[in-house]
Design a protein around this motif. Sequence first.
Motif, PDB file in Angstrom:
ATOM      1  N   GLU A 199      69.999  49.679 -23.353  1.00  0.00           N
ATOM      2  CA  GLU A 199      71.424  49.480 -23.572  1.00  0.00           C
ATOM      3  C   GLU A 199      72.182  50.040 -22.372  1.00  0.00           C
ATOM      4  O   GLU A 199      71.821  51.087 -21.831  1.00  0.00           O
ATOM      5  N   PRO A 200      73.216  49.340 -21.910  1.00  0.00           N
ATOM      6  CA  PRO A 200      73.981  49.879 -20.777  1.00  0.00           C
ATOM      7  C   PRO A 200      74.640  51.200 -21.138  1.00  0.00           C
ATOM      8  O   PRO A 200      75.101  51.403 -22.268  1.00  0.00           O
ATOM      9  N   LEU A 201      74.651  52.118 -20.182  1.00  0.00           N
ATOM     10  CA  LEU A 201      75.273  53.416 -20.404  1.00  0.00           C
ATOM     11  C   LEU A 201      76.792  53.290 -20.323  1.00  0.00           C
ATOM     12  O   LEU A 201      77.315  52.407 -19.633  1.00  0.00           O
ATOM     13  N   HIS A 237      78.785  57.997 -17.908  1.00  0.00           N
ATOM     14  CA  HIS A 237      77.377  58.403 -17.982  1.00  0.00           C
ATOM     15  C   HIS A 237      76.591  57.750 -16.852  1.00  0.00           C
ATOM     16  O   HIS A 237      75.758  58.391 -16.206  1.00  0.00           O
ATOM     17  N   GLN A 238      76.833  56.459 -16.626  1.00  0.00           N
ATOM     18  CA  GLN A 238      76.150  55.768 -15.534  1.00  0.00           C
ATOM     19  C   GLN A 238      76.521  56.386 -14.191  1.00  0.00           C
ATOM     20  O   GLN A 238      75.668  56.545 -13.304  1.00  0.00           O
ATOM     21  N   GLU A 239      77.801  56.728 -14.053  1.00  0.00           N
ATOM     22  CA  GLU A 239      78.249  57.376 -12.821  1.00  0.00           C
ATOM     23  C   GLU A 239      77.509  58.691 -12.600  1.00  0.00           C
ATOM     24  O   GLU A 239      77.090  59.010 -11.480  1.00  0.00           O
ATOM     25  N   GLN A 285      82.247  65.718 -17.091  1.00  0.00           N
ATOM     26  CA  GLN A 285      83.483  66.391 -17.522  1.00  0.00           C
ATOM     27  C   GLN A 285      84.560  65.375 -17.881  1.00  0.00           C
ATOM     28  O   GLN A 285      85.309  65.564 -18.854  1.00  0.00           O
ATOM     29  N   THR A 286      84.628  64.303 -17.119  1.00  0.00           N
ATOM     30  CA  THR A 286      85.594  63.242 -17.434  1.00  0.00           C
ATOM     31  C   THR A 286      85.259  62.581 -18.764  1.00  0.00           C
ATOM     32  O   THR A 286      86.143  62.313 -19.583  1.00  0.00           O
ATOM     33  N   ALA A 287      83.965  62.319 -19.000  1.00  0.00           N
ATOM     34  CA  ALA A 287      83.542  61.717 -20.265  1.00  0.00           C
ATOM     35  C   ALA A 287      83.904  62.611 -21.442  1.00  0.00           C
ATOM     36  O   ALA A 287      84.375  62.140 -22.485  1.00  0.00           O
ATOM     37  N   ILE A 288      83.722  63.926 -21.285  1.00  0.00           N
ATOM     38  CA  ILE A 288      84.034  64.867 -22.365  1.00  0.00           C
ATOM     39  C   ILE A 288      85.539  64.952 -22.581  1.00  0.00           C
ATOM     40  O   ILE A 288      86.009  65.034 -23.725  1.00  0.00           O
ATOM     41  N   ALA A 289      86.304  64.904 -21.492  1.00  0.00           N
ATOM     42  CA  ALA A 289      87.766  64.940 -21.625  1.00  0.00           C
ATOM     43  C   ALA A 289      88.266  63.733 -22.401  1.00  0.00           C
ATOM     44  O   ALA A 289      89.211  63.832 -23.202  1.00  0.00           O
TER      45      ALA A 289
END
Length: 317
Positions: A179-181, A185-187, A205-209
Amino acid sequence: MSMIPPSASTLRGAVDLSGLVQRAAQPAASAAPATGAANGAQQASGPIPVPSLVVDSDDAAFTGLLELSNTVPIIVEFHAGQAWAGIAAAVRSYGGRLLLASVDATRSPQLQQAFSVAAVPTVAAVIGGRPLALFEGEIADDQLRQMLDQVLTLAAQNGVTGTVTVDGEEGEPAEPVEEPLPPHHQEAYDAIDRGDYPAAIAAYQTAIAQDPRDQLAVAGLAQVSLLNRLSGKTAAEIRTAAGDAPGDIEAQLAVADLDVSGGHLEDAFGRLLDLFPSLDAEAKNGVRTRLLEYFEIAGVEDPRVVAARRRLTTLLF
């Protein structure tokens, strides 16, 4: 690690990978080791088709191999991006009586921990859902074949005597279908691939924000932060610094990082929790934060995490 002894006849007492199975995407029940009767029934249906005798695997994909290990022994090679061609050729020569899983240890922290991988290459086996340490480093072809013969003997003694067959003509290993991330996450994964750990940290950190409930990002941030702290350092200098300055909290945190990276969780937890009562409030907060990162890396259901969390709570209150 050393070669398995020729007299080994049972897997009783081997480390159970059930914790890893429970964290994988598939249900844990699907990877439970088969009983002798069930195993025989499974093998009676004939060889199991597989896309290749050499497959790439990681934390998420390993559950299926655990299930397959009830039929055929799985040889697991941990590397750091460059697989060992010799072991792939050797496994193929057994004509489907063995299957090789190639694992990039730097991308599979759960497997690295479950198999206590302290260096690469490390080679292990899984028989009937249970892991068996084999050796570290590369060995001569005749020693490798002797080791693989021993694995097959041990497997037979535990009722694992099936085979796999390549479904179609085996050429280059097929690309895994995943499955694509999510974008960040991919970054982060791309940044880790090129060794840019600060960029990976920023991506997580950006994903969590954007989603504070993104536990995969939380765990990923803990893992890549550990890699970033260890980057450019050697194990010898870290351990020397910690030994020379037992009261230096930064030196002790660094050697705890090293222990966690090698799967030695109890050593890391014990070191920091033993030190905890003597620390001032600021240092205690730093140790508590670091321990919480380790808990994310290992997984909250790991019994070593449960015990360490209980002890930390006692020390805090």
